[in-house]
Scaffold this active site. Structure first.
Site, PDB file in Angstrom:
ATOM      1  N   CYS A  79     -45.510  37.487  44.721  1.00 28.56           N
ATOM      2  CA  CYS A  79     -44.353  36.683  44.320  1.00 28.56           C
ATOM      3  C   CYS A  79     -43.310  37.490  43.557  1.00 28.56           C
ATOM      4  O   CYS A  79     -42.160  37.068  43.465  1.00 28.56           O
ATOM      5  CB  CYS A  79     -44.803  35.492  43.470  1.00 28.56           C
ATOM      6  SG  CYS A  79     -45.973  34.404  44.319  1.00 28.56           S
TER       7      CYS A  79
ATOM      8  N   HIS B 176     -38.916  33.179  39.120  1.00 31.65           N
ATOM      9  CA  HIS B 176     -39.799  32.872  40.234  1.00 31.65           C
ATOM     10  C   HIS B 176     -40.082  31.374  40.179  1.00 31.65           C
ATOM     11  O   HIS B 176     -40.422  30.831  39.130  1.00 31.65           O
ATOM     12  CB  HIS B 176     -41.085  33.684  40.099  1.00 31.65           C
ATOM     13  CG  HIS B 176     -42.238  33.147  40.896  1.00 31.65           C
ATOM     14  ND1 HIS B 176     -42.117  32.780  42.212  1.00 31.65           N
ATOM     15  CD2 HIS B 176     -43.532  32.919  40.559  1.00 31.65           C
ATOM     16  CE1 HIS B 176     -43.285  32.349  42.650  1.00 31.65           C
ATOM     17  NE2 HIS B 176     -44.157  32.418  41.672  1.00 31.65           N
TER      18      HIS B 176
ATOM     19  N   ASN C  16     -42.802  26.146  45.770  1.00 30.31           N
ATOM     20  CA  ASN C  16     -43.012  27.531  45.361  1.00 30.31           C
ATOM     21  C   ASN C  16     -42.941  28.388  46.613  1.00 30.31           C
ATOM     22  O   ASN C  16     -43.830  28.348  47.466  1.00 30.31           O
ATOM     23  CB  ASN C  16     -44.376  27.658  44.675  1.00 30.31           C
ATOM     24  CG  ASN C  16     -44.673  29.070  44.193  1.00 30.31           C
ATOM     25  OD1 ASN C  16     -44.172  30.048  44.750  1.00 30.31           O
ATOM     26  ND2 ASN C  16     -45.505  29.188  43.176  1.00 30.31           N
TER      27      ASN C  16
END
Length: 344
Positions: free
Chosen positions: A136, A270, A300
């Site tokens: 990520c 993020h 996400n």
């Protein structure tokens, strides 16, 4: 854990984020989908309360990482006012591509992002590689690599492409499967000139001003892949350590550049989970209304989260050229960090 490094000294021309682009496939998949899965035991209210996600996107059968990445790349090049022929380097990154189990392009079982993007984009003069293992945090790390390449003077334009398509590796017996979504984002980093934009002490410096990178392999087992090639995420470990890690990185990059949270126009994190992101912003001192979040409607999106949210808010006019932005991100490993930069 890695130790702090000295900040970038601003010598030489700045490395400027001159364009961003995003792409999210298909129609939104709402939380109703998960309510219909037997044994999962979640509803819309539970998912929103525990993650902040209301919907996400999943790629169709004829659209994989490369196809999505090309669409985001073209949007980023348009935003930068550049042609494909201007691209010297393509850096790809993904947290969810897997050999065979979840390949990056149609008709091939490998997981590379950059090479199939180069082929489909037609950027034949660009050399390519992927930044992997940081998951990520891929955009953060790839941007640092881009800056290093540009500093050598052998490249003038670097295209970073992030692409995610998690559905094939999600285990729908676990509630965390409701968190993730597909999409792509791209960013164009270029050698630029100082513009004098901004009203802070760094007004003579544009582009990527400073970066803090961290890693701690003690948490390597927080993520795994099971015998069916499905992702295993041990969320309890992550919820304990992630907030402190992101807060420290964000505070460090501000402090060593003499910046206060009030000088930051926007924080783009993020897009992990609102229960993590809001307390993190509070501790750093960033008002929640200055957080750029597309998590509620996109989910996400792993490495796409930071650049994808930035691109959406650039496109709607929220983010304006010259504004100072704090980015924070964490990925599998664990690998994390923070960056301070201007958009253009």
């Amino acid at each position: 854990m890695s130790t702090p490094r000295i900040p970038l000294d601003g010598a030489g021309p700045p490395v400027v984020l001159s364009g961003v682009g995003h792409y999210f496939p298909g129609e939104p998949v709402t939380n109703d989908y998960f309510e219909g899965l037997p044994g999962l035991g979640v509803d819309d209210a539970w998912i929103r309360t525990h993650t902040g996600v209301g919907s996400r996107h999943w790629a169709g059968p004829d659209e994989r990482f490369a196809e999505m990445g090309v669409k985001a790349a073209r949007a980023a090049l348009d935003d930068a006012g550049l042609d494909v022929s201007d691209v010297d380097v393509i850096i790809g990154t993904s947290a969810t591509a897997r050999p065979r189990a979840n390949p990056s392009s149609l008709g091939n079982n490998y997981m590379d992002i950059s090479l199939p993007v180069q082929k489909q984009l037609g950027a034949r003069d660009a050399f390519c590689f992927d930044v992997s293992a940081v998951a990520c945090a891929g955009f953060l790390y790839a941007s640092v690599v881009a800056r290093g390449l540009l500093a050598t003077g052998q490249a003038r334009t670097v295209l970073v492409v992030c692409a995610e398509s998690p559905r094939a590796i999600l285990n729908f017996d676990f509630r965390n499967s409701a968190l993730f979504g597909a999409g792509a984002a791209a960013a164009v980093w270029r050698i630029g000139e100082s513009t004098g934009a901004g009203a802070d002490r760094l007004s003579a410096r544009g582009g990527l001003i400073d970066v803090v990178l961290r890693a701690d392999g003690r948490y390597y087992d927080a993520f795994d892949i099971d015998e069916n090639d499905k992702m295993v995420m041990r969320g309890g470990i992550l919820s304990e350590v992630t907030p402190d890690m992101l807060v420290e990185a964000g505070q460090t990059v501000l402090k060593r550049n003499g910046l206060s949270p009030e000088q930051i126009s926007w924080c783009v994190p993020h897009q992990a989970n609102t229960n993590l992101l809001y307390p993190m912003a509070d501790r750093i001192g960033i008002p929640r209304e200055r957080m750029l979040l597309n998590l509620p409607r996109r989910g996400n999106t792993s490495s796409v989260g930071m650049p994808g949210a930035l691109s959406e808010f650039v496109r709607d006019g929220t983010v304006k050229p010259g504004q100072l932005i704090l980015g924070v991100s964490i990925g599998r490993g664990l690998s994390w960090g923070a960056m301070v930069f201007r958009y253009r």
